[in-house]
Motif scaffolding. Sequence first.
Motif, PDB file in Angstrom:
ATOM      1  N   GLY A 115       0.820  -1.194   0.000  1.00  0.00           N
ATOM      2  CA  GLY A 115       0.000   0.000   0.000  1.00  0.00           C
ATOM      3  C   GLY A 115       0.859   1.251   0.000  1.00  0.00           C
ATOM      4  N   PRO A 143      -4.464   2.608   0.291  1.00  0.00           N
ATOM      5  CA  PRO A 143      -4.096   1.781  -0.860  1.00  0.00           C
ATOM      6  C   PRO A 143      -3.223   2.600  -1.816  1.00  0.00           C
ATOM      7  CG  PRO A 143      -6.458   1.652  -0.417  1.00  0.00           C
ATOM      8  CD  PRO A 143      -5.922   2.787   0.402  1.00  0.00           C
ATOM      9  N   GLY A 196      -4.628  -3.799  -4.573  1.00  0.00           N
ATOM     10  CA  GLY A 196      -3.183  -3.677  -4.450  1.00  0.00           C
ATOM     11  C   GLY A 196      -2.489  -4.946  -4.888  1.00  0.00           C
TER      12      GLY A 196
END
Length: 445
Positions: A160, A308, A322
């Motif tokens: 992330g 994210p 992701g």
Amino acid sequence: MSGNRRKTAAALAATAAIALFATACTGQSNSGASDDASKETTINFWHGWSAPNEVKGIQATVDAFEKAHPNIQVKVVGDMTDDKINQALRAGGSNAPDVVSSFTTNNVGKFCSSKAFVDLNPFLKKDGIDADKIFPKAMNEYTQFDGVRCSVPLLGDAYGLYYNKDAFKAAGITNPPKTWSEFATDAKKLTKTKGDSYEQLGFMPNYHGYESTTEHYLGGWDPKYFDADGKSNIAKDPAFASMLTTQKKLVDDLGGYEKLEKYRTAFGDEWGAKHPFHTGQVAMQLDGEWRLGMAEETKPKFEIGVAPMPVADDEADTYGKGYLTGTIAGIAATSQKQNAAWELVKFMTTDTDAVVDFANAIHNVPSTLEALKSPRLKYDPRFKTFLDIAANPESTTTPPSVNGGAYLVSLQNLGFDIEKGKQKDIEAGLEKTAEEIDAAIAQAK
């Protein structure tokens, strides 16, 4: 996983070791497990964890298993590399591993195609376990190859965006970016130059910027690495040219490759307290779930935000996804105790409490859908970002290949040439790299 095994270069370098590992086991698979898992027996479990909290966590899982299966004793051997596992399988004998865990998901294709690990589909079917319903989609994908499931997920890693909330506020940015266009705009706003260098860099886009690899970047797209015939698809799928072009533009917009590289050489070690995100040298960082704890341990002088990674502009409706990878567990084809070995693998990877307890112990992402939503999970509220990425069906991974992660090395090498201006024609570079990937795969078969 803990930092010392998350270095992309190290993971890709392990490909060579796996080549030996896989070929060493070809043809060794038993046609069926014949041992009686209800009788007294001892099995060997080899894993790669070495940090104290990791070793303690996996031992607690084994202790719980032995309590539930008092007839099966587990001899645990830790800090094992794939190369050491290969050597043990070559030697064989009673001390060779029955159950193996590996951090190198890129090499599942080798494990499966060479029959180094047994196909777990019959075991899953026997126990009525539907892997498609138990494991997150991307994790489900990277544990099988060409119809053979020779491994199952054992905790995962999700990537992330980490960002400096104080720097965001100072730059007038109210929310983390959701698309790459927004990301590029924010990265420029957050960049403060100082002479011929930087006082603060919004983001280090160069591929040597720790986790900023081609495959991790591509988590914001929807890449299809191979076509239905198993041929490289990177020159045909526009996602690859789009990502490479986007990254190159960001490199140029933030000062150019050479200026950025000069700044990067001043960074501290990826796994140490002087990591550039910890020190404030960069305001945003692409990284895995482990970074949150590592960063907070250094007591940074700013508030850390987690979100994210942004997605491609034409993928805006998929924001929240992701890139996923993780640890795998399998049964060695040389094992004469495969039914007992399966009981351990099944417990570690499908028992919700076992998965949750291990995830809590080593601060990784749980690898079953039930565990991801378990109320027993203990985590910093920001960590939920990674749980959501793992559960998101739009999240992606890198598919297994018969020659492991070699195709990723080829793509990353092209990325290096593009960012430094050595390869100016991205389409031509992709076509040539696709040919290179196909030739290497053909040679490996």
